[in-house]
Design an enzyme around this catalytic site. Structure first.
Site, PDB file in Angstrom:
ATOM      1  N   GLY A   1       0.853  -1.188   0.000  1.00 39.69           N
ATOM      2  CA  GLY A   1       0.000   0.000   0.000  1.00 39.69           C
ATOM      3  C   GLY A   1       0.884   1.231   0.000  1.00 39.69           C
ATOM      4  O   GLY A   1       2.051   1.135   0.319  1.00 39.69           O
ATOM      5  N   THR A   2       0.330   2.408  -0.337  1.00 40.71           N
ATOM      6  CA  THR A   2       1.227   3.551  -0.522  1.00 40.71           C
ATOM      7  C   THR A   2       0.902   4.855   0.206  1.00 40.71           C
ATOM      8  O   THR A   2       1.084   4.895   1.399  1.00 40.71           O
ATOM      9  CB  THR A   2       1.509   3.765  -2.008  1.00 40.71           C
ATOM     10  OG1 THR A   2       0.388   3.293  -2.727  1.00 40.71           O
ATOM     11  CG2 THR A   2       2.720   3.022  -2.427  1.00 40.71           C
ATOM     12  N   THR A   3       0.453   5.923  -0.493  1.00 36.92           N
ATOM     13  CA  THR A   3       0.489   7.241   0.175  1.00 36.92           C
ATOM     14  C   THR A   3      -0.685   7.504   1.126  1.00 36.92           C
ATOM     15  O   THR A   3      -1.843   7.343   0.747  1.00 36.92           O
ATOM     16  CB  THR A   3       0.550   8.370  -0.872  1.00 36.92           C
ATOM     17  OG1 THR A   3       1.644   8.083  -1.721  1.00 36.92           O
ATOM     18  CG2 THR A   3       0.749   9.712  -0.221  1.00 36.92           C
TER      19      THR A   3
END
Lengths: 227, 265
Positions: B42-44
């Protein structure tokens, strides 16, 4: 080698049951009932902090009478049972019936195998989308489970209170009416119960995930006086 | 299932994590290597303070290596009534951590009869991140971002973490994950004390847009599928997701503004 005295099993069970009943009769009673908006549990309890009525899971509540430390340890075990089941499977798979059975197993085991039975009676309630599907399980000190319809009374004077409750009970009552019926049954004709002597909680039939809510202070007083 | 009862010396108390370990045993140890499966990341994610409390936001993309694993993953979750947790890192572990954390807070509240303080919740999460340290050393890092409304101090607060379970309180805003640096810079340029709700949501949305612009692992708004970043507010009234329609409007306005100004940076 000395032989232990023979005591008939009937006598042993009777002594244990008498012991448990005496312990339960020392405490005050509580009433659990279904009404239009959910399930109401109303207990006579002067303490603000040592609760008799508590939340177990999203739509399940617990109530106990008798020896506080004993029913409180059962309450904690119930929260653990429910949270573990919800974690391992799904939140929908947690239900009052399986919890009531687990309680019955434990209480039955303790009643027959241990020195001292638990001096408690407990209520496991689950609110459903429709009133007829509400569940009230009344579990006795020896593990007997009773699936009650409409209302149930736990504690020493259960029979007389249940008699009064039967007169006042209406399945379609709103919260205020249900509360006044329960308080009237607990108090009896000769005394008046003040809000500070009561511990009241509801399981709301609404859409919220956690249905359990305590009724306290002003809200409780307002519901008791309006008619 | 029998009733879980313990003798007083073995009692797990109000800890759900300890209870799970007693009942289910230790989770299996995994040792990933370069031949192992490619694991979704998962990221930002970001959080910023505004006048009523805190805003949390996160993009929706999960990647596995250079391909997109999921387009609609939620990275911002309610932790309880007055706090939220957002996650960056190894998706499977991160989602499990969120689930355990939510259960832990509710379990504590039910067993003890009172909710943990915000600080207590933040510390609890730090311990869970630290327990994941052996996994983090193998590359399966989970970095949460925790924010909530402190009912005692009546203020929104933001906590950030590192892979070792270090817990740091941020004063005003923070962003994490692969696009976190770009998001942080965007918020830094636009943040002022006492932002109102609309301005704060706008800033969070812009931060995610800029992060997606620079970072391939961060998903931007996807009007074709109707997938927009998750945004939520946490105030004295509790955790409230911002409706997707409102988020999509913000993005539409942002994109229009950017195209009209004529020089996309």
């Amino acid at each position: 080698m000395s032989m232990p005295f023979y005591v008939a099993p009937e006598q042993v069970m009777k002594d244990r049951a008498d012991y448990a009943r005496k312990g339960i009769a020392r405490g005050r009673s509580l009433v659990g009932l279904t009404f239009a908006g959910g399930i109401l549990v109303c207990a006579e309890n002067v303490s603000r902090t040592l609760h008799k009525v508590s939340e177990i899971y999203d739509r399940i509540a617990f109530a106990g009478v008798g020896k506080y430390n004993e029913f409180d340890s059962l309450r904690t075990a119930g929260v653990r049972h429910a949270d573990l089941k919800g974690y391992n499977y799904s939140r929908e798979d947690v239900d009052a019936r399986s919890l009531a059975n687990a309680y019955a197993q434990t209480l039955g085991q303790i009643f027959t195998h241990e020195m001292k039975p638990m001096e408690v009676e407990i209520l496991v309630a689950e609110v459903a989308a429709d009133p007829p599907d509400d569940q009230l399980f009344h579990i006795l000190y020896d593990g007997t489970v009773v699936d009650e319809e409409g209302f149930t009374v736990l504690g020493g004077e259960a029979e007389t209170i249940a008699e009064r409750m039967k007169q006042a009970y209406q399945a379609t009552a709103d919260l205020g009416a249900a509360l006044r019926a329960a308080v009237g049954a607990l108090a009896g004709p000769d005394r008046q119960l003040e809000p500070r002597e009561l511990e009241v909680a509801v399981l709301d039939r609404g859409d919220g995930r956690r249905a359990f809510r305590r009724l306290e202070n002003d809200e409780l007083a307002a519901l008791l006086t309006s008619s | 299932m029998t009733l879980p009862r313990f003798s007083p010396d073995r009692d797990p108390g109000s800890s759900f994590v300890d209870l799970v370990r007693r009942m289910n045993g230790e989770p299996p140890k995994v040792e990933p290597n370069e031949h192992g499966p490619v694991i979704a990341h998962g990221t930002t994610i970001c959080a910023l303070r505004y006048h009523e409390g805190v805003i949390m936001a996160g993009d929706r993309r999960a990647t596995a290596g250079s391909s997109i694993a999921h387009r609609a993953m939620d990275k911002v979750h309610p932790a309880d009534r007055h706090s939220g947790v957002a996650i960056a890192g190894s998706a499977g572990f991160a989602l499990e951590m969120v689930k355990l954390f939510q259960l832990q807070l509710e379990h504590y509240e039910k067993v003890e009869g009172a909710a943990l303080s915000l600080e207590g919740k933040a510390n609890q999460l730090a311990q869970m991140v630290r327990q994941n340290l052996p996994m983090a050393m193998q590359g399966l890092v989970v970095i949460p971002l925790f924010a909530g409304y402190d009912l005692r101090r009546q203020v929104g607060r933001i906590y950030t973490y590192d892979a070792t379970g270090g817990r740091y309180e941020e004063t005003d805003f923070h962003a994490d994950g692969s696009g976190g640096r770009d998001a942080r810079t965007t918020i830094k340029l636009g943040w002022t004390e006492g932002l109102d709700r609309a301005a704060a949501i706008e800033l969070a949305v812009e931060a995610l847009y800029e992060a997606a612009d620079e970072d391939s692992a961060t998903g931007g708004p996807d009007p074709v599928r109707g997938i927009y970043p998750t945004v939520a507010t946490i105030t004295a009234a509790g955790y409230t997701p911002v409706p997707e329609s409102e988020v999509s409007e913000r993005f539409a306005a942002l994109i229009q503004h950017k195209s009209e100004s004529g020089h996309p940076r």
